[in-house]
Write an enzyme that holds these catalytic residues in place. Sequence first.
Site, PDB file in Angstrom:
ATOM      1  N   GLU A  81      18.177 -40.404 144.221  1.00 41.18           N
ATOM      2  CA  GLU A  81      19.277 -40.948 145.023  1.00 41.18           C
ATOM      3  C   GLU A  81      19.470 -42.445 144.811  1.00 41.18           C
ATOM      4  O   GLU A  81      19.631 -43.215 145.764  1.00 41.18           O
ATOM      5  CB  GLU A  81      19.060 -40.597 146.499  1.00 41.18           C
ATOM      6  CG  GLU A  81      19.096 -39.088 146.720  1.00 41.18           C
ATOM      7  CD  GLU A  81      18.877 -38.633 148.142  1.00 41.18           C
ATOM      8  OE1 GLU A  81      19.052 -37.438 148.407  1.00 41.18           O
ATOM      9  OE2 GLU A  81      18.527 -39.486 148.990  1.00 41.18           O
ATOM     10  N   GLU A  90      18.885 -31.078 144.905  1.00 40.59           N
ATOM     11  CA  GLU A  90      18.274 -31.129 146.238  1.00 40.59           C
ATOM     12  C   GLU A  90      19.348 -30.868 147.271  1.00 40.59           C
ATOM     13  O   GLU A  90      20.413 -31.488 147.233  1.00 40.59           O
ATOM     14  CB  GLU A  90      17.617 -32.491 146.497  1.00 40.59           C
ATOM     15  CG  GLU A  90      16.972 -32.613 147.877  1.00 40.59           C
ATOM     16  CD  GLU A  90      16.402 -34.010 148.138  1.00 40.59           C
ATOM     17  OE1 GLU A  90      15.758 -34.566 147.238  1.00 40.59           O
ATOM     18  OE2 GLU A  90      16.625 -34.531 149.259  1.00 40.59           O
TER      19      GLU A  90
END
Length: 523
Positions: free
Chosen positions: A198, A316
């Site tokens: 991220e 994810e």
Amino acid sequence: MVELRVLSAFSIFFLSCFCFAAAEDVQVTVKGLTSVAKTDDTFICATLDWWPSTKCDYGQCPWGQSGVLNLDLENKILANAIKAFGHMRIRVGGSLQDQVVYQVGDSIKKFPHFKRDDKGLFGFTRGSLPMDRWDQLNNLFNQTGAKVTFGLNALIGKHKSNDSILWVGEWNSRNAYDLMKYTISKGHKIDSYELGNELCASGVSARLDAVQYGKDLITLKKLVDELYPDPETRPAVLGPAGFYDEKWFNTFFQVTGPNVAQAITHHIYNLGPGVDENLIHKVQDPYFLDQIAQTYRDLSISIKENAPWAGPWVGESGGAYNSGGKDVSHTFADGFWYLDQLGMTATFNHKVFCRQALIGGNYGLLNTTSFIPNPDYYGALLWHRLMGKEVLVTTHNTTPYLRAYSHCSRHKPGIALLLINMSNQTTFSVSVLNDNAPYPRNYKLKSYSYGGSEKREEYHLTPEDGNIQSDVVLLNGTPLKLTSSLEIPEMKPKYVDPSTPITVAPDSFVYVTIKDFKAPACA
């Protein structure tokens, strides 16, 4: 007052009869001439995260001893749950992976396990992965047949810029190099390496410029090529493991060029924060759930135009972020979101869907303390066993509260369907039509009602006592529970006359296998 009471009683009787009688005939059409997308064999994936027991959200600390560094790797239920998939993909990674130092090599400073620190990323200090722990993890993976995607620390060698969360500088690959050399020397098999977590686009706590990240991934690819000279056993390289942003991703594609990233990973938390009081309604709202389809479509188009050598993965997704919703994410209700996402992403040619998490938080497929499978575990296992790689066009003529997805059966010939009833009142009586016409609808289309001779296999999943917030799921009316030896229970279908419609009860999921359905794509 007497008249009013009589009217009220009549109204209640009328409404109860209406609810009881609420049923709808539906035609689901499967176009079996050609497939429209294709998944990987290991489409079902789950994550192991680094969070320590002190990871807390909204006044609760739901991770317990489920992080990579403190998970009981000897737990028999854990091993059996992974083994039941045959070759389950496990992604080791998450928010803290960019603060992990691998304890290998001569010049590595040792760090304690993650400690609370308000100045650190996500409120934690750096942590260490000792090599004996790495060996233990790989022993589990090897014993259970897992395929491993390992997320590397992408911030080593970098420093913060004047921007509050932008990190700059080149990635120092030395620690990753040492880890890979050790891994190879021990014979541990890694299916793929992923760089960072991220850090793309606007980032989460930290972010990287698309050009620099692209250069860093090229460095990783060269490292993997050097250490794994045999293309047959060489791990794939994945990235960027974050939230999709068209401009950032397209720049990244231009920088890396062909054959660097073999899969493009992105994250999805489309349900919002785990503390949202409307979470229980969102998971059962098809109009809300449909909104994320635009992201899947946009990324698929961007990859097709700019990086056709790579396939999209959901790397994810836990539905609700910050550890999920404590009253929803581990319950039967979460399956409305989860199974629908599996079906939706497959139609957009996604190859893998990694669920956050295998264990940990509120959204684990396994209970954090007991390791007993939550309802979504069984939904995922049935998908893995029944739904093949080839995705078929599937449509119907009724409300969006009925979701229908079909693939070639994993055990060809024939097809497998997933039917999701998000309505809490309506029963759907589903007839399956076989449309294998080779011409467009506006030319000449013939739909043929399916009427095979072989018994149809059905798997009806419903919540215990009709409570969608139950942790217990029933298969064809029987609770799914571990055996006395802690094995995953056998999941047998019920066999149904193929000439009868498929009954899909309110608040239920139904997998169906039709072995003699004539679909040329599945021949």
